[in-house]
Enzyme design. Structure first.
Site, PDB file in Angstrom:
ATOM      1  N   GLY A  82       8.452  96.691 101.646  1.00  0.00           N
ATOM      2  CA  GLY A  82       7.958  97.620 102.669  1.00  0.00           C
ATOM      3  C   GLY A  82       9.073  98.007 103.629  1.00  0.00           C
ATOM      4  O   GLY A  82       9.945  97.202 103.933  1.00  0.00           O
ATOM      5  N   LYS A  94       6.385  97.949  95.022  1.00  0.00           N
ATOM      6  CA  LYS A  94       5.634  97.821  93.764  1.00  0.00           C
ATOM      7  C   LYS A  94       6.616  97.744  92.593  1.00  0.00           C
ATOM      8  O   LYS A  94       7.737  98.198  92.676  1.00  0.00           O
ATOM      9  CB  LYS A  94       4.745  99.041  93.567  1.00  0.00           C
ATOM     10  CG  LYS A  94       3.705  99.147  94.624  1.00  0.00           C
ATOM     11  CD  LYS A  94       2.667 100.200  94.289  1.00  0.00           C
ATOM     12  CE  LYS A  94       1.645 100.252  95.388  1.00  0.00           C
ATOM     13  NZ  LYS A  94       2.267 100.539  96.693  1.00  0.00           N
ATOM     14  N   GLY A  95       6.126  97.202  91.484  1.00  0.00           N
ATOM     15  CA  GLY A  95       6.913  97.243  90.254  1.00  0.00           C
ATOM     16  C   GLY A  95       7.899  96.103  90.127  1.00  0.00           C
ATOM     17  O   GLY A  95       9.111  96.324  90.147  1.00  0.00           O
ATOM     18  N   ASP A 146       6.876  91.124 109.452  1.00  0.00           N
ATOM     19  CA  ASP A 146       6.053  89.902 109.497  1.00  0.00           C
ATOM     20  C   ASP A 146       6.831  88.703 110.053  1.00  0.00           C
ATOM     21  O   ASP A 146       6.232  87.711 110.457  1.00  0.00           O
ATOM     22  CB  ASP A 146       5.537  89.558 108.093  1.00  0.00           C
ATOM     23  CG  ASP A 146       4.835  90.733 107.419  1.00  0.00           C
ATOM     24  OD1 ASP A 146       4.400  91.643 108.149  1.00  0.00           O
ATOM     25  OD2 ASP A 146       4.734  90.745 106.184  1.00  0.00           O
ATOM     26  N   MET A 179      -0.587  94.128 111.950  1.00  0.00           N
ATOM     27  CA  MET A 179      -0.121  93.652 110.634  1.00  0.00           C
ATOM     28  C   MET A 179       0.510  92.263 110.768  1.00  0.00           C
ATOM     29  O   MET A 179       0.416  91.622 111.804  1.00  0.00           O
ATOM     30  CB  MET A 179       0.887  94.640 110.058  1.00  0.00           C
ATOM     31  CG  MET A 179       0.262  95.887 109.489  1.00  0.00           C
ATOM     32  SD  MET A 179       1.542  96.919 108.715  1.00  0.00           S
ATOM     33  CE  MET A 179       0.513  98.062 107.802  1.00  0.00           C
ATOM     34  N   ARG A 185     -14.534  98.409 121.146  1.00  0.00           N
ATOM     35  CA  ARG A 185     -13.854  99.471 120.405  1.00  0.00           C
ATOM     36  C   ARG A 185     -12.687  98.830 119.653  1.00  0.00           C
ATOM     37  O   ARG A 185     -12.101  97.851 120.135  1.00  0.00           O
ATOM     38  CB  ARG A 185     -13.284 100.538 121.355  1.00  0.00           C
ATOM     39  CG  ARG A 185     -14.317 101.381 122.039  1.00  0.00           C
ATOM     40  CD  ARG A 185     -15.010 102.352 121.078  1.00  0.00           C
ATOM     41  NE  ARG A 185     -15.923 103.250 121.767  1.00  0.00           N
ATOM     42  CZ  ARG A 185     -17.199 103.009 122.057  1.00  0.00           C
ATOM     43  NH1 ARG A 185     -17.735 101.844 121.703  1.00  0.00           N
ATOM     44  NH2 ARG A 185     -17.937 103.898 122.685  1.00  0.00           N
ATOM     45  N   ARG A 202       5.608 100.125 111.804  1.00  0.00           N
ATOM     46  CA  ARG A 202       6.853 100.197 111.030  1.00  0.00           C
ATOM     47  C   ARG A 202       7.628 101.479 111.336  1.00  0.00           C
ATOM     48  O   ARG A 202       8.677 101.710 110.726  1.00  0.00           O
ATOM     49  CB  ARG A 202       6.531 100.133 109.531  1.00  0.00           C
ATOM     50  CG  ARG A 202       5.766  98.878 109.186  1.00  0.00           C
ATOM     51  CD  ARG A 202       5.780  98.434 107.755  1.00  0.00           C
ATOM     52  NE  ARG A 202       5.778  99.407 106.720  1.00  0.00           N
ATOM     53  CZ  ARG A 202       5.185  99.226 105.527  1.00  0.00           C
ATOM     54  NH1 ARG A 202       4.519  98.098 105.311  1.00  0.00           N
ATOM     55  NH2 ARG A 202       5.261 100.127 104.604  1.00  0.00           N
TER      56      ARG A 202
HETATM   57  O1  F6P Z   1       4.936  93.024 104.737  1.00  0.00           O
HETATM   58  C1  F6P Z   1       4.971  94.102 105.605  1.00  0.00           C
HETATM   59  C2  F6P Z   1       3.612  94.749 105.735  1.00  0.00           C
HETATM   60  O2  F6P Z   1       3.723  95.785 106.682  1.00  0.00           O
HETATM   61  C3  F6P Z   1       2.487  93.800 106.085  1.00  0.00           C
HETATM   62  O3  F6P Z   1       2.474  93.446 107.451  1.00  0.00           O
HETATM   63  C4  F6P Z   1       1.298  94.600 105.618  1.00  0.00           C
HETATM   64  O4  F6P Z   1       0.209  93.756 105.299  1.00  0.00           O
HETATM   65  C5  F6P Z   1       1.821  95.280 104.383  1.00  0.00           C
HETATM   66  O5  F6P Z   1       3.224  95.307 104.486  1.00  0.00           O
HETATM   67  C6  F6P Z   1       1.302  96.671 104.171  1.00  0.00           C
HETATM   68  O6  F6P Z   1       1.785  97.135 102.939  1.00  0.00           O
HETATM   69  P1  F6P Z   1       1.705  98.653 102.468  1.00  0.00           P
HETATM   70  O7  F6P Z   1       2.846  99.383 103.085  1.00  0.00           O
HETATM   71  O8  F6P Z   1       1.818  98.562 100.989  1.00  0.00           O
HETATM   72  O9  F6P Z   1       0.385  99.199 102.932  1.00  0.00           O
END
Ligand code: F6P
Length: 367
Positions: free
Chosen positions: A14, A79-80, A142, A184, A277, A286
């Site tokens: 990510g 992925k992959g 994370d 996250m 809420r 990110r």
């Molecule tokens: O590992 C980084 C992260 O942002 C996690 O905090 C979150 O659960 C995950 O990746 C989200 O992944 P994606 O970008 O595939 O939705």
């Protein structure tokens, strides 16, 4: 030892803030200090799988403007797995040799891989199998990569979550509401704990500490009884329901965590009568502009990675430990998962501030 080197760099897993700052630091140091060539590989190991390999030669003037921007201009993927790569017909194929060949076709002397523990484990396996001179740099919002005290991207994510709490205080107070912010972090509660403390949350829920709904509602009611008729709750995405169910979004192969904020909102309203809420910060954590701390860490890691290559010290990951950059073997660096220490300094700090962590340990301090 002093020959002009040709090095590759890729981002894997990510994205997060600070990746472009690492690419810039590596490029500047390798070109300006050592006179080497730097090649940026597209979309993690996918670029090495393509024929010809997808890579561009990087120049200082090209990377400089990216210093502040989050994301990665090289592209990435989470992925992959190359050892079990999903093929169009639904089968899984081992494509590791194609990646290794791609590295050798480019004529690289070394490769810098920027990734979390999963990506670094895969890159290391490829390096061992294919004689790749690998240096790793840890990144992840994370902040759960074993040995390093900090990973790139974490600080920016904490800043964004803190800013969200800062904004929510005013509207929560105006409407006498309970505001729940879901952040996250996967299985680690670092973002919630850090942002919760920095942003003045009243309740912080993290996967490392089990909670009871009655404790959360008691805290909300105690505050109401003191005339503080709003509360701010921050919760990590991997916190389970009270009965232990992990909530996920979507019904696809790549299930993502999410939904605990909404679950808590419904339960809190049901049990306490408070109006709730939910704000799910998701990928905003990110994005945007990298924090200065992430840019500093990225720059220090980038320069240190180039230095490791100069010394031909491979299979190493750079780390931040005891106020400086060090390096450790990648295998050792990713061996342990770094969760929140439930009796560590920041948990004690939260309790000392009177913040409810949802468990039975009650603070004497009124929050
Ligand atoms: O590992 C980084 C992260 O942002 C996690 O905090 C979150 O659960 C995950 O990746 C989200 O992944 P994606 O970008 O595939 O939705």
């Amino acid at each position: 030892m002093n020959k002009k080197k040709k090095i590759g760099i890729l981002t894997s897993g990510g994205d997060c803030a600070g990746l472009n700052a690492v690419i810039r630091a590596v490029t500047r140091c390798a070109i300006k200090v050592h006179g080497w060539e730097v090649w940026g590989i597209s979309k993690a190991t996918h670029g090495l799988m393509s024929r010809p390999p997808e890579a561009i030669q990087l120049e200082v003037k090209q990377v400089d403007p990216f210093l502040t921007m989050s994301g990665t201009f090289l592209g990435t993927t989470n992925k992959g797995d190359p050892f079990a790569f999903p093929m169009p017909d639904g089968s899984l194929a081992d494509r590791s040799n194609e990646i290794i060949e791609g590295y050798h076709q480019l004529g690289l002397d070394a490769l810098i891989g920027i990734g979390g523990d999963g990506s670094l484990a895969i890159l290391r396996k490829l390096a061992q199998q294919g004689n790749i001179n690998l240096v790793g740099i840890p990144k992840t919002i994370d902040n759960d990569v074993g040995i390093t005290e900090r990973s790139i991207g974490f600080d920016t994510a904490v800043n964004i979550a803190t800013e969200a709490l800062d904004r929510l205080h005013f509207t929560a107070a105006s409407h006498s509401r309970v505001m729940i912010v879901e952040v996250m972090g996967r299985d680690a509660g670092h973002i919630a704990l850090n942002a919760g403390i920095a942003g003045g949350a009243n309740i912080i829920l993290i996967p490392e500490i089990n909670y009871k709904l009655e404790n959360i509602c008691r805290q909300i009611k105690e505050r109401q009884s003191r005339g503080r008729d709003y509360s701010i709750v921050i919760v990590s995405e991997a916190v389970c329901t009270e009965s232990g169910e992990l909530l996920e979004q979507g019904h696809f192969a790549d299930c993502r965590l999410g939904g605990i904020g909404q679950y808590l909102a419904e339960k809190i309203t049901e049990m306490s009568g408070a109006e709730t809420r939910v704000t799910v910060l998701g990928h905003t954590q990110r994005g945007g502009i990298s924090s200065p701390l992430d840019r500093i860490l990225a720059s220090a890691f980038g320069v240190a990675a180039v230095e490791l290559i100069k010394q031909e010290k491979y299979d190493q990951m750079v780390t931040w430990q005891e106020r400086s950059v060090k390096s450790v073997p990648i295998a050792e660096a990713i061996k342990d998962y770094r969760a929140v220490d439930p009796v560590g300094t920041l948990v004690k700090t939260a309790r000392g501030l009177g913040i409810c962590l949802g468990d039975d340990q009650k603070s004497d301090i009124q929050n």
